[in-house]
Design an enzyme around this catalytic site. Structure first.
Site, mmCIF file in Angstrom:
data_model
loop_
_atom_site.group_PDB
_atom_site.id
_atom_site.type_symbol
_atom_site.label_atom_id
_atom_site.label_comp_id
_atom_site.label_asym_id
_atom_site.label_seq_id
_atom_site.Cartn_x
_atom_site.Cartn_y
_atom_site.Cartn_z
ATOM 1 N N HIS A 1 7.433 -42.865 5.449
ATOM 2 C CA HIS A 1 6.362 -42.795 6.460
ATOM 3 C C HIS A 1 6.758 -43.447 7.777
ATOM 4 O O HIS A 1 6.045 -43.321 8.763
ATOM 5 C CB HIS A 1 5.095 -43.461 5.922
ATOM 6 C CG HIS A 1 4.441 -42.658 4.834
ATOM 7 N ND1 HIS A 1 3.318 -41.901 5.036
ATOM 8 C CD2 HIS A 1 4.781 -42.471 3.537
ATOM 9 C CE1 HIS A 1 2.982 -41.288 3.915
ATOM 10 N NE2 HIS A 1 3.857 -41.629 2.978
ATOM 11 N N ASP B 1 6.960 -45.775 16.232
ATOM 12 C CA ASP B 1 5.994 -45.413 15.202
ATOM 13 C C ASP B 1 6.530 -44.198 14.462
ATOM 14 O O ASP B 1 6.970 -43.246 15.107
ATOM 15 C CB ASP B 1 4.653 -45.066 15.866
ATOM 16 C CG ASP B 1 3.472 -45.446 14.992
ATOM 17 O OD1 ASP B 1 3.668 -45.585 13.766
ATOM 18 O OD2 ASP B 1 2.363 -45.610 15.530
HETATM 19 C C1 GDG Z 1 2.276 -45.528 8.713
HETATM 20 C C2 GDG Z 1 3.313 -45.319 9.822
HETATM 21 C C3 GDG Z 1 2.532 -42.956 10.010
HETATM 22 C C4 GDG Z 1 -7.168 -47.487 11.712
HETATM 23 N N1 GDG Z 1 -8.157 -48.326 12.018
HETATM 24 C C5 GDG Z 1 -9.169 -48.032 11.238
HETATM 25 C C6 GDG Z 1 -8.813 -46.972 10.440
HETATM 26 N N2 GDG Z 1 -7.577 -46.659 10.752
HETATM 27 C C7 GDG Z 1 -6.786 -45.583 10.163
HETATM 28 C C8 GDG Z 1 -6.525 -44.531 11.213
HETATM 29 C C9 GDG Z 1 -5.279 -43.874 10.691
HETATM 30 C C10 GDG Z 1 -4.579 -45.015 9.964
HETATM 31 O O1 GDG Z 1 -5.529 -46.021 9.746
HETATM 32 C C11 GDG Z 1 -3.439 -45.593 10.772
HETATM 33 O O2 GDG Z 1 -2.358 -44.738 10.690
HETATM 34 P P1 GDG Z 1 -1.149 -44.769 11.711
HETATM 35 O O3 GDG Z 1 -0.385 -43.537 11.522
HETATM 36 O O4 GDG Z 1 -1.693 -44.900 13.086
HETATM 37 O O5 GDG Z 1 -0.295 -46.075 11.415
HETATM 38 P P2 GDG Z 1 0.284 -46.915 10.143
HETATM 39 O O6 GDG Z 1 -0.777 -47.596 9.402
HETATM 40 O O7 GDG Z 1 1.330 -47.817 10.729
HETATM 41 O O8 GDG Z 1 0.952 -45.807 9.200
HETATM 42 C C12 GDG Z 1 2.808 -44.242 10.777
HETATM 43 C C13 GDG Z 1 1.644 -43.211 8.811
HETATM 44 O O9 GDG Z 1 2.160 -44.262 8.002
HETATM 45 C C14 GDG Z 1 1.477 -41.959 7.967
HETATM 46 O O10 GDG Z 1 2.709 -41.513 7.504
HETATM 47 O O11 GDG Z 1 1.850 -42.069 10.877
HETATM 48 O O12 GDG Z 1 3.770 -44.003 11.781
HETATM 49 O O13 GDG Z 1 3.569 -46.529 10.529
HETATM 50 O O14 GDG Z 1 -5.599 -42.880 9.788
HETATM 51 O O15 GDG Z 1 -7.630 -43.696 11.324
HETATM 52 N N3 GDG Z 1 -9.638 -46.430 9.535
HETATM 53 C C15 GDG Z 1 -10.870 -46.945 9.440
HETATM 54 N N4 GDG Z 1 -11.261 -48.005 10.168
HETATM 55 C C16 GDG Z 1 -10.458 -48.567 11.080
HETATM 56 O O16 GDG Z 1 -10.828 -49.526 11.728
HETATM 57 N N5 GDG Z 1 -11.720 -46.427 8.554
#
Ligand code: GDG
Length: 727
Positions: free
Chosen positions: A163, A370
């Site tokens: 990821h 990222d």
């Molecule tokens: C890793 C990789 C890759 C965030 N704040 C809240 C919330 N979220 C959810 C978002 C989104 C998820 O969390 C965050 O996903 P990201 O992709 O932005 O980042 P990572 O956690 O670092 O994820 C990344 C991912 O894996 C998938 O392969 O894209 O690059 O680092 O879905 O919506 N959800 C809720 N409340 C929040 O305050 N409910």
């Protein structure tokens, strides 16, 4: 579909201690982060199980609840878990893979814990797995697991998905346990990553560190084949939209709008992680406000920073720095009732998140690195109204899919501030024009499609394995080939031009033949019994112009046209092509060229060529590959074959052989994929020379066009010596 066993470091729920009647109660809460959001829909739809660590040792009642949700906990002693999770995973692999080498801690005890926890996972998976199950291992915390599982269950189908980014081999090789990690991954049948760049990096690491060659995403290891593919994860658009347009979201949105009035909103949603670039984002916001009192009145930044990895020192420091900056900026530019940054160090509900996406004029997604970034996709998925602007870091994997976003380099604070301003000022028409195509792409490539693509990836035929020809000095090569050419009755030389006889130039038009090249060709042309052709992808006019008066034959546009020595007319080889496809393909190529700075289209009689030599390397390559797959889908069943350039150079060889053969000496040179067509069709005793490294079906390789020219000079000399001796 076979049953899927998901394996990830953490389960999608975390056990938290709560004060029950006996003071020892437990509750289950959803875990945060991209992996959980990505995989939960798959788990909900399948009848498989999900294996992972639950955060705490479950009591009997919690265990029952986990079982009901088909969640299988892996038991790990807390100290091992700390060294594995906070230690090796998050203080070595995470910073290294995001290019934060200076933050890495490489403690052998941490690696030992990592290894032993991976073993525990392997034991647990082996206990649960049934023969037909597909075992799908996720992420950087479990990179040794595929190999451990392979040795326990040799016949299993094991997939792995990373990821986070896979860094350049130059960065990856810093890791003390780099070989173990790479071998761990090689237990998988399929290794998925988000982007072509990461797939390239991984393949280069296999080559440089283990000496394992791969060919277009496939390699052989221990008698098995392993595929490496770019399969960027999608989001559950339906679920996201359901939450964003729910009654609760509507109420929240109305309330927000009432409180905000006519101020514009810039939104940030990030886990509080140093890879997300929050301090830089805040500095860009400060820069915008510092330069414009108007924006202090007219806009606000809402930043949600989701608590993450709070036990790790560097995360604590990052939090302190972010909060100091927020305080400073609010102190400097705030006024009663008007706060420039609304900062929330907390998680919000999906409904609230959806409402915020719908509210925000600009979503500011500005990580310094990222893997992909789901927030960018979620925002786009909520903006089919056409009103939102996505400002996206070029260091997020998602940037290659979301080309219509406002791109930014988070390190360039001025530039980022300017992009935020541009987003805020953008008129509705342009917003709509940008967000609509992204919306359709995100909806089409949702998480379900991703899972499907993963499941079917292995059914695609494997590309035939190519070997790597030995790289030889031109003098050594001339010693082998020279005597054969010298005594040949009828010899044929088919020489590729760009990258083979002539070094590449920055601009395609500038690669005119040098005097040295013209001289060599003139000498070749004057040899009795030797037919020489330039076999190039270039168009007729350019070749005709460049080689005017040079006594060699010319083959243009990858075997579409031929001009014999001394003639002035070009003849078409083979039947005239059906060109109806051009009308369909041209708009797609144009769209991709517009999205890729530096790329452009060249129109040839039988081909359209998409050039990206002047584009940014990785973006150009990514867009070219994506473009090819779009075109392959679009044109399946039509008479067009999609290749990186034009038609087939091998055909030219056949044509010349039929017309003027047989030849008892053949030499072909070339440097790219189109030259493989001719190499593959040559008779076994022919000589084929590839210019540059890597796999090829050529018999030998040389390092550069300079070596080719030296080789040709030596061959001319060898042929002349014999001619003189005979005379
Ligand atoms: C890793 C990789 C890759 C965030 N704040 C809240 C919330 N979220 C959810 C978002 C989104 C998820 O969390 C965050 O996903 P990201 O992709 O932005 O980042 P990572 O956690 O670092 O994820 C990344 C991912 O894996 C998938 O392969 O894209 O690059 O680092 O879905 O919506 N959800 C809720 N409340 C929040 O305050 N409910």
């Amino acid at each position: 579909m076979s049953r899927v066993i998901l394996v990830s470091s953490r389960l999608p729920v975390t056990i938290k201690r709560s004060r029950g009647q006996d003071g020892n109660g437990q509750t289950l809460t959803m875990s945060a982060g991209g992996l959980v959001t990505g995989l939960s829909p798959l788990h909900a739809r399948s009848d498989g199980v999900w294996i992972g660590h639950p955060g705490e040792h479950p009591n009997a009642s919690t265990l029952r609840q986990l079982e009901q949700q088909r969640l299988v906990p892996v038991d790990v002693p807390p100290r091992d878990y700390r060294n594995y999770y906070e230690g090796y995973s998050n203080s070595a692999l995470w910073p290294l893979f995001h290019y934060f080498v200076e933050r890495c801690e490489f403690d052998p005890a941490h690696y030992e814990a990592y290894r032993s926890v991976n073993e525990r996972f392997a034991d647990q998976v082996a206990k649960v797995a049934k023969p037909d199950d597909l075992i799908w291992v996720h992420d950087y915390q479990l990179m040794l697991l595929p190999e451990m599982l392979r040795s326990r269950i040799p016949q299993a189908r094991i997939d792995f998905f990373l990821h986070i980014p896979f860094p350049s081999s130059e960065t990856f090789r810093v890791l003390p346990q780099r070989s173990q990690i790479l071998r761990g991954l090689l237990g998988a049948d399929l290794i998925g990553v988000h982007t072509y760049e990461y797939a390239e990096n991984l393949q280069r690491s296999f080559r440089r560190l283990l000496g394992i060659e791969s060919n277009r995403g496939a390699l052989r290891y221990s008698g098995r084949s392993v595929r490496i593919q770019a399969l960027p994860i999608g989001i559950d658009t339906k679920e996201m939209r359901k939450a964003a347009f729910s009654n609760a979201a509507e109420r929240y949105l109305l309330d927000l709008k009432r409180r905000i009035g006519d101020r514009q909103v810039v939104l940030g949603v990030d886990r509080l992680d140093y890879t997300k670039g929050l301090p830089l984002k805040l500095q860009a916001w400060r820069r915008l406000l510092a330069g414009s009192p108007a924006w202090r009145r007219r806009a606000m930044l809402i930043q949600i920073a989701v608590p993450s990895r709070e036990n790790i020192g560097s995360y604590q420091q990052q939090k302190d720095e972010v909060e100091r900056l927020v305080g400073e900026i609010n102190g400097l530019y705030g006024a009663p009732g008007r706060i420039p940054i609304h900062y929330m160090y907390q998680s919000v509900s999906r409904e609230e998140l959806g409402a915020l996406y719908r509210l925000a004029d600009v979503a500011l997604v500005s990580p310094v690195r990222d893997g992909l970034n789901l927030v960018a996709k979620e925002y786009v998925a909520c903006r089919d109204d056409g009103g939102g602007v996505l400002a996206l870091s070029e260091f997020a994997g998602a940037a290659s899919e979301l080309g219509e976003s406002l791109r930014l380099n988070p390190w360039d604070i001025e530039g980022t501030a300017a992009q935020i301003e541009r987003g805020l000022e953008m008129d509705f028409g342009e917003r709509q024009e940008r967000v609509r195509p992204m919306y359709h792409r995100v909806v089409q490539n949702d998480v379900h499609r991703w899972v499907e693509r993963f499941m079917t990836a292995l059914t695609e035929p494997e590309v035939e394995e190519l070997r790597v020809p030995p790289q030889l000095q031109s003098t050594v090569l001339a010693e082998t080939i020279g005597p054969h050419l010298a005594t040949a009755r009828s010899a044929l030389l088919m020489l590729d031009y760009d990258g083979s006889l002539r070094e590449f130039t920055e601009r395609y038009e500038d690669a005119l033949p040098t005097n040295e090249i013209l001289e060599i060709l003139t000498e070749l042309g004057s040899l009795d019994g030797v037919s020489t052709y330039i076999n190039s992808g270039r168009d007729r006019n350019t070749l005709g112009e460049w080689f005017k008066g040079v006594p060699v034959g010319l083959i243009a546009e990858h075997g579409s046209w031929i001009r014999e020595v001394g003639e002035s007319i070009w003849r078409r080889m083979g039947p005239p092509p059906d060109l109806s496809w051009k009308g369909v393909v041209r708009p797609v190529l144009t769209e991709y060229a517009e999205r890729t700075p530096g790329a452009r289209i060249e129109e040839k009689s039988a081909a359209l060529v998409w050039h990206y030599r002047e584009a940014d390397d990785s973006l150009g390559e990514w867009q070219a590959l994506e473009l090819m797959s779009v075109l392959e889908d679009m044109l399946s069943g039509s008479p067009v074959e999609i290749r990186q350039q034009g038609v087939d150079k091998g055909r030219a060889f056949e044509h010349v052989s039929e017309a003027y053969g047989p030849f008892d000496f053949v030499l072909a040179t070339g440097d790219d994929r189109t030259d493989e067509d001719i190499f593959a069709r040559l008779p076994l005793d022919a000589y084929s020379v590839k210019i540059g490294g890597g796999q090829s079906s050529a018999r030998a390789a040389v390092g550069s066009p300079g070596s080719v020219r030296r080789l040709l000079r030596a061959l001319i000399a060898a042929r002349r010596r014999v001619a003189v001796a005979q005379f």
